[in-house]
Design an enzyme around this catalytic site. Structure first.
Site, PDB file in Angstrom:
ATOM      1  N   GLY A   9      -9.636  -6.588   5.397  1.00  0.00           N
ATOM      2  CA  GLY A   9      -8.297  -6.878   5.912  1.00  0.00           C
ATOM      3  C   GLY A   9      -8.254  -6.767   7.429  1.00  0.00           C
ATOM      4  O   GLY A   9      -7.258  -6.340   8.010  1.00  0.00           O
ATOM      5  N   GLY A  12      -5.345  -8.262   9.837  1.00  0.00           N
ATOM      6  CA  GLY A  12      -3.959  -7.838   9.695  1.00  0.00           C
ATOM      7  C   GLY A  12      -3.479  -7.022  10.878  1.00  0.00           C
ATOM      8  O   GLY A  12      -4.182  -6.846  11.873  1.00  0.00           O
ATOM      9  N   GLN A  13      -2.254  -6.486  10.731  1.00  0.00           N
ATOM     10  CA  GLN A  13      -1.630  -5.754  11.842  1.00  0.00           C
ATOM     11  C   GLN A  13      -2.485  -4.556  12.265  1.00  0.00           C
ATOM     12  O   GLN A  13      -2.727  -4.344  13.448  1.00  0.00           O
ATOM     13  CB  GLN A  13      -0.222  -5.270  11.433  1.00  0.00           C
ATOM     14  CG  GLN A  13       0.561  -4.692  12.599  1.00  0.00           C
ATOM     15  CD  GLN A  13       1.808  -3.914  12.175  1.00  0.00           C
ATOM     16  OE1 GLN A  13       2.051  -3.673  10.992  1.00  0.00           O
ATOM     17  NE2 GLN A  13       2.593  -3.497  13.157  1.00  0.00           N
ATOM     18  N   ASP A  35     -12.014 -10.556   6.081  1.00  0.00           N
ATOM     19  CA  ASP A  35     -10.651 -10.854   5.634  1.00  0.00           C
ATOM     20  C   ASP A  35     -10.740 -12.102   4.762  1.00  0.00           C
ATOM     21  O   ASP A  35     -11.765 -12.786   4.740  1.00  0.00           O
ATOM     22  CB  ASP A  35      -9.734 -11.109   6.846  1.00  0.00           C
ATOM     23  CG  ASP A  35      -8.253 -10.873   6.525  1.00  0.00           C
ATOM     24  OD1 ASP A  35      -7.672  -9.891   7.028  1.00  0.00           O
ATOM     25  OD2 ASP A  35      -7.668 -11.686   5.770  1.00  0.00           O
ATOM     26  N   ILE A  36      -9.632 -12.398   4.099  1.00  0.00           N
ATOM     27  CA  ILE A  36      -9.593 -13.601   3.272  1.00  0.00           C
ATOM     28  C   ILE A  36      -9.305 -14.834   4.133  1.00  0.00           C
ATOM     29  O   ILE A  36      -9.409 -15.960   3.691  1.00  0.00           O
ATOM     30  CB  ILE A  36      -8.547 -13.423   2.146  1.00  0.00           C
ATOM     31  CG1 ILE A  36      -8.851 -14.305   0.965  1.00  0.00           C
ATOM     32  CG2 ILE A  36      -7.128 -13.605   2.648  1.00  0.00           C
ATOM     33  CD1 ILE A  36      -8.159 -13.879  -0.309  1.00  0.00           C
ATOM     34  N   ARG A  37      -8.930 -14.592   5.400  1.00  0.00           N
ATOM     35  CA  ARG A  37      -8.623 -15.683   6.341  1.00  0.00           C
ATOM     36  C   ARG A  37      -9.232 -15.350   7.697  1.00  0.00           C
ATOM     37  O   ARG A  37      -9.603 -14.202   7.943  1.00  0.00           O
ATOM     38  CB  ARG A  37      -7.107 -15.837   6.495  1.00  0.00           C
ATOM     39  CG  ARG A  37      -6.467 -14.591   7.092  1.00  0.00           C
ATOM     40  CD  ARG A  37      -4.958 -14.670   7.200  1.00  0.00           C
ATOM     41  NE  ARG A  37      -4.386 -13.363   7.528  1.00  0.00           N
ATOM     42  CZ  ARG A  37      -3.959 -13.003   8.728  1.00  0.00           C
ATOM     43  NH1 ARG A  37      -4.015 -13.840   9.745  1.00  0.00           N
ATOM     44  NH2 ARG A  37      -3.459 -11.794   8.940  1.00  0.00           N
ATOM     45  N   TYR A 143       5.043  -1.537  -4.535  1.00  0.00           N
ATOM     46  CA  TYR A 143       4.122  -1.128  -3.468  1.00  0.00           C
ATOM     47  C   TYR A 143       3.923   0.393  -3.500  1.00  0.00           C
ATOM     48  O   TYR A 143       2.791   0.890  -3.480  1.00  0.00           O
ATOM     49  CB  TYR A 143       4.714  -1.577  -2.135  1.00  0.00           C
ATOM     50  CG  TYR A 143       3.974  -1.143  -0.901  1.00  0.00           C
ATOM     51  CD1 TYR A 143       2.724  -1.660  -0.591  1.00  0.00           C
ATOM     52  CD2 TYR A 143       4.546  -0.237   0.000  1.00  0.00           C
ATOM     53  CE1 TYR A 143       2.056  -1.274   0.575  1.00  0.00           C
ATOM     54  CE2 TYR A 143       3.898   0.141   1.160  1.00  0.00           C
ATOM     55  CZ  TYR A 143       2.661  -0.379   1.445  1.00  0.00           C
ATOM     56  OH  TYR A 143       2.003  -0.005   2.597  1.00  0.00           O
ATOM     57  N   LYS A 147       0.598   2.618  -4.313  1.00  0.00           N
ATOM     58  CA  LYS A 147       0.035   3.588  -3.358  1.00  0.00           C
ATOM     59  C   LYS A 147      -0.097   4.975  -3.998  1.00  0.00           C
ATOM     60  O   LYS A 147      -1.087   5.675  -3.774  1.00  0.00           O
ATOM     61  CB  LYS A 147       0.904   3.655  -2.093  1.00  0.00           C
ATOM     62  CG  LYS A 147       0.806   2.422  -1.195  1.00  0.00           C
ATOM     63  CD  LYS A 147      -0.585   2.269  -0.590  1.00  0.00           C
ATOM     64  CE  LYS A 147      -0.659   1.136   0.415  1.00  0.00           C
ATOM     65  NZ  LYS A 147      -2.048   0.877   0.863  1.00  0.00           N
TER      66      LYS A 147
HETATM   67  N1  LIG Z   1       1.743  -1.734   8.918  1.00  0.00           N
HETATM   68  C1  LIG Z   1       2.405  -0.691   8.449  1.00  0.00           C
HETATM   69  O1  LIG Z   1       3.470  -0.349   8.972  1.00  0.00           O
HETATM   70  C2  LIG Z   1       1.827   0.127   7.312  1.00  0.00           C
HETATM   71  C3  LIG Z   1       2.516   1.274   6.901  1.00  0.00           C
HETATM   72  C4  LIG Z   1       2.002   2.010   5.823  1.00  0.00           C
HETATM   73  C5  LIG Z   1       0.811   1.646   5.218  1.00  0.00           C
HETATM   74  N2  LIG Z   1       0.156   0.509   5.639  1.00  0.00           N
HETATM   75  C6  LIG Z   1      -1.090   0.144   4.940  1.00  0.00           C
HETATM   76  O2  LIG Z   1      -2.112  -0.179   5.869  1.00  0.00           O
HETATM   77  C7  LIG Z   1      -2.935  -1.225   5.342  1.00  0.00           C
HETATM   78  C8  LIG Z   1      -2.973  -2.389   6.312  1.00  0.00           C
HETATM   79  O3  LIG Z   1      -1.658  -2.817   6.556  1.00  0.00           O
HETATM   80  P1  LIG Z   1      -1.311  -3.982   7.578  1.00  0.00           P
HETATM   81  O4  LIG Z   1       0.064  -3.722   8.064  1.00  0.00           O
HETATM   82  O5  LIG Z   1      -2.403  -4.185   8.557  1.00  0.00           O
HETATM   83  O6  LIG Z   1      -1.222  -5.223   6.563  1.00  0.00           O
HETATM   84  P2  LIG Z   1      -1.307  -6.792   6.903  1.00  0.00           P
HETATM   85  O7  LIG Z   1      -0.563  -7.496   5.820  1.00  0.00           O
HETATM   86  O8  LIG Z   1      -0.910  -7.034   8.319  1.00  0.00           O
HETATM   87  O9  LIG Z   1      -2.867  -7.074   6.773  1.00  0.00           O
HETATM   88  C9  LIG Z   1      -3.535  -7.149   5.533  1.00  0.00           C
HETATM   89  C10 LIG Z   1      -4.692  -8.099   5.700  1.00  0.00           C
HETATM   90  O10 LIG Z   1      -5.344  -8.216   4.423  1.00  0.00           O
HETATM   91  C11 LIG Z   1      -5.715  -9.575   4.243  1.00  0.00           C
HETATM   92  N3  LIG Z   1      -5.842  -9.846   2.806  1.00  0.00           N
HETATM   93  C12 LIG Z   1      -4.885 -10.123   1.900  1.00  0.00           C
HETATM   94  N4  LIG Z   1      -5.415 -10.308   0.684  1.00  0.00           N
HETATM   95  C13 LIG Z   1      -6.760 -10.150   0.829  1.00  0.00           C
HETATM   96  C14 LIG Z   1      -7.865 -10.191  -0.071  1.00  0.00           C
HETATM   97  N5  LIG Z   1      -7.688 -10.457  -1.372  1.00  0.00           N
HETATM   98  N6  LIG Z   1      -9.096  -9.961   0.431  1.00  0.00           N
HETATM   99  C15 LIG Z   1      -9.292  -9.707   1.746  1.00  0.00           C
HETATM  100  N7  LIG Z   1      -8.283  -9.648   2.651  1.00  0.00           N
HETATM  101  C16 LIG Z   1      -7.031  -9.856   2.192  1.00  0.00           C
HETATM  102  C17 LIG Z   1      -4.609 -10.389   4.882  1.00  0.00           C
HETATM  103  O11 LIG Z   1      -5.074 -11.690   5.226  1.00  0.00           O
HETATM  104  C18 LIG Z   1      -4.286  -9.524   6.109  1.00  0.00           C
HETATM  105  O12 LIG Z   1      -5.010  -9.939   7.251  1.00  0.00           O
HETATM  106  C19 LIG Z   1      -2.347  -1.573   3.962  1.00  0.00           C
HETATM  107  O13 LIG Z   1      -3.018  -0.823   2.965  1.00  0.00           O
HETATM  108  C20 LIG Z   1      -0.929  -1.083   4.078  1.00  0.00           C
HETATM  109  O14 LIG Z   1      -0.389  -0.761   2.821  1.00  0.00           O
HETATM  110  C21 LIG Z   1       0.648  -0.256   6.655  1.00  0.00           C
END
Ligand SMILES: NC(=O)c1ccc[n+]([C@@H]2O[C@H](COP(=O)([O-])OP(=O)(O)OC[C@H]3O[C@@H](n4cnc5c(N)ncnc54)[C@H](O)[C@@H]3O)[C@@H](O)[C@H]2O)c1
Length: 346
Positions: A9, A12-13, A35-37, A143, A147
């Protein structure tokens, strides 16, 4: 030689910033992003990258074996707001991908895992203020349910098989490099973009809806500090509470207007989990952008936020691996606006 790291991943963010931070620390070749993209961020192209579906156990194993991966940072999930639209997909993705990684560690293919949990593990029956590390956990979103189940699996694999897995319950994370991916706290990122671009913002959470939040730099530092802490210091093997700042939309808008000494008091309370709302974040921004206005039109995400804590007690993280946040609301607002101005060419 550095131990090789795999990030799932990575586009992602959080993954974007974690990849950059770990590559800066260990060198590009030691950190495999996946990542998947693909990401369009040029900075992410400077090291190994694999298109990898984390729910595909065979493909995941092949990448771990090919690169002799030591540590996996598992950041793939369907987040809270999107998960409510696709509950079965959220459950399947969030659980399957975690179990695949835990199994690889059990078999000795990889040696260490970081997997984030979330404040979404708490629910309407959890004490809302200074939510303790161990308390009532009855999440009401798919969600949050995924978790909480994930936390139990992590602890199970540690107790039963000695798998070295570490976890933080992230609060809402605020960042400028990459966009948030469909969570309930996304408003606290959008508000900065809209403030700079349009001078006004409509919050999808209500005025006084306080939530725990954290600036991304603190979250990345916490992630790496916990993952690299000596194993005997890591006493919690389900997931650590982590407090940064906690605020609602009004609070973020208002904070720069507050006298400096008041901000310091909030700051010192942050470790114990002080709470801010949308009005406060809006006031913080208004201190930098004259005439900035915010109104609130709550949508379905208000109900999700209403089931979560307003502030978090992270004393276990402080005690076990010396966690201390650096950014308060004021420092975060200044950093967000400064960085976004450059990014948006304003
Ligand atoms: N951002 C927040 O505020 C926050 C808060 C609490 C927990 N989290 C946790 O942190 C982690 C990352 O969060 P984030 O905000 O970066 O999420 P995000 O949605 O920004 O990024 C997730 C990434 O996973 C990729 N993805 C989706 N399906 C996939 C697959 N099957 N295989 C490979 N990649 C795949 C997506 O393309 C994306 O780039 C997650 O577990 C989330 O639950 C985030």
């Amino acid at each position: 030689m550095n131990k090789t790291i795999l990030i799932l991943g990575a586009c992602g963010q959080i993954g974007t910033e974690l990849t950059l931070a770990l590559r800066q620390k260990y060198g590009n070749e030691s950190v495999v992003a996946s990542d998947i993209r693909r990401s369009d961020l040029a900075e992410l192209q400077d090291g190994p990258f694999e298109i990898l579906d984390a729910s595909d156990a065979g493909a995941l194993r092949a990448v771990c074996e090919q690169y002799k991966i030591h540590t996996v940072y598992h950041l793939v999930a369907m987040l809270s707001a999107t998960g409510e639209k696709f509950p079965m997909k959220a459950w399947d993705l969030n659980m399957q991908s975690l179990l695949h990684v835990l199994e690889l560690a059990r078999e000795g293919v990889i040696q260490k895992i970081f997997w984030p949990s979330s404040i979404a593990v708490f629910g309407p029956t959890t004490p809302k203020d200074h939510t303790p590390q161990q308390t009532i956990m009855e999440p009401s979103t798919v969600y949050g349910i995924s978790k909480l189940a994930g936390e139990r699996w992590c602890e199970y694999y540690f107790n039963k098989y000695g798998v070295d897995v570490r976890s933080i319950r992230y609060p809402g994370l605020i960042s400028w490099k990459s966009q948030p991916g469909g969570g309930t706290t996304d408003y606290a990122v959008e508000i900065y973009y809209k403030a700079l671009e349009e001078g006004r913002y409509t919050s999808f959470l209500s005025e006084q809806r306080a939530l725990p939040m954290m600036y991304m730099d603190d979250a990345i530092r916490a992630t790496i500090e916990l993952t690299e802490a000596p194993a005997e210091q890591v006493k919690v093997r389900n997931s650590y509470n982590l407090a940064g700042i906690s605020f609602d939309p009004v609070t973020i808008a208002a904070s720069t207007e507050a006298p400096a000494e008041q901000v310091k008091v909030r700051n010192s309370y942050n470790l114990a989990g002080i709470s801010f709302d949308p009005v406060t974040i809006a006031a913080s921004i208004a201190g930098h952008i004259e005439g900035f206005e915010m109104d609130c039109v709550p949508d379905f995400r208000e109900n999700i936020a209403a089931s979560w804590p307003a502030s978090i007690d992270d004393s276990a993280a402080q005690a076990d691996w010396n966690w201390t946040p650096k950014y308060d609301l004021e420092a975060m607002t200044a950093a967000m606006l400064g960085n976004l101005k450059v990014k948006l060419g304003l």
